[in-house]
Design a protein around this motif. Structure first.
Motif, short mmCIF file in Angstrom:
data_model
loop_
_atom_site.label_atom_id
_atom_site.label_comp_id
_atom_site.label_asym_id
_atom_site.label_seq_id
_atom_site.Cartn_x
_atom_site.Cartn_y
_atom_site.Cartn_z
N ARG A 19 0.85 -1.21 0.00
CA ARG A 19 0.00 0.00 0.00
C ARG A 19 0.88 1.25 0.00
NH1 ARG A 19 -3.69 -1.22 5.05
NH2 ARG A 19 -1.70 -2.09 5.68
N GLY A 20 0.42 2.25 -0.74
CA GLY A 20 1.07 3.55 -0.75
C GLY A 20 2.43 3.58 -1.43
N ASN A 21 2.65 2.73 -2.42
CA ASN A 21 3.94 2.69 -3.12
C ASN A 21 3.87 3.22 -4.54
OD1 ASN A 21 6.23 1.31 -1.55
ND2 ASN A 21 4.42 0.10 -1.03
N HIS A 22 2.80 3.91 -4.89
CA HIS A 22 2.63 4.52 -6.22
C HIS A 22 2.68 3.51 -7.34
CE1 HIS A 22 2.92 8.32 -4.13
NE2 HIS A 22 4.08 7.93 -3.60
N SER A 44 1.12 1.36 -10.39
CA SER A 44 0.10 1.57 -11.41
C SER A 44 -0.82 0.35 -11.47
CB SER A 44 0.75 1.79 -12.77
OG SER A 44 1.39 0.59 -13.20
N CYS A 91 -2.31 -4.06 -2.65
CA CYS A 91 -1.82 -2.93 -3.45
C CYS A 91 -2.79 -1.76 -3.40
CB CYS A 91 -1.61 -3.36 -4.90
SG CYS A 91 -0.42 -4.68 -5.12
N ASP A 124 -4.55 1.78 -2.18
CA ASP A 124 -4.02 3.12 -1.90
C ASP A 124 -2.81 3.45 -2.76
OD1 ASP A 124 -5.97 3.29 0.11
OD2 ASP A 124 -4.60 2.42 1.59
N ASN A 125 -2.82 3.01 -4.02
CA ASN A 125 -1.73 3.30 -4.93
C ASN A 125 -2.14 4.12 -6.14
OD1 ASN A 125 0.94 2.00 -4.21
ND2 ASN A 125 -0.45 0.30 -3.86
N PHE A 126 -3.38 3.98 -6.56
CA PHE A 126 -3.80 4.61 -7.80
C PHE A 126 -4.13 6.08 -7.58
CE2 PHE A 126 -5.78 0.21 -8.03
CZ PHE A 126 -4.62 -0.37 -8.51
N PRO A 127 -3.84 6.94 -8.56
CA PRO A 127 -4.23 8.34 -8.41
C PRO A 127 -5.75 8.46 -8.42
CG PRO A 127 -3.34 7.93 -10.61
CD PRO A 127 -3.16 6.67 -9.81
#
Length: 94
Positions: free
Chosen positions: A18-21, A23, A83, A85-88
């Protein structure tokens, strides 16, 4: 990349990314890597990016799974890759 090092007989049960940017494409690549394991029966990916790999537990008490009277096992989660909390945010969420 993590997908290239997920071993065939991995004992990983939870990977928190989580939170690793990451895609959506990266999440798809990780899910495909999980599918390559021979012990995995199915891989689910939810819309938020949580990957869950399911397998049928090994029945060590019954070495012949086709024998009469065998127990039918339910699939269970053997690995979760979180995964979320990664997407914009989308335009609607802003």
């Amino acid at each position: 990349m993590l997908a290239s090092v997920i071993p065939e007989q991995s004992t990983l049960s939870l990977v928190d990314l989580r939170g690793n940017h990451l895609s959506k494409q990266a999440v798809s690549i990780l899910a495909e890597a999980m599918k390559r394991s021979s012990r995995i029966e199915h891989v689910f990916v939810d819309t938020e990016g949580r990957i869950e790999a399911l397998a049928i537990p090994n029945d060590s008490n019954n070495p012949n799974p086709t024998s009469p009277g065998r127990r039918i096992s339910r699939p269970e989660a053997v690995c979760v890759i979180d995964c979320r909390d990664n997407f914009p945010p989308t335009k609607q969420q802003q």
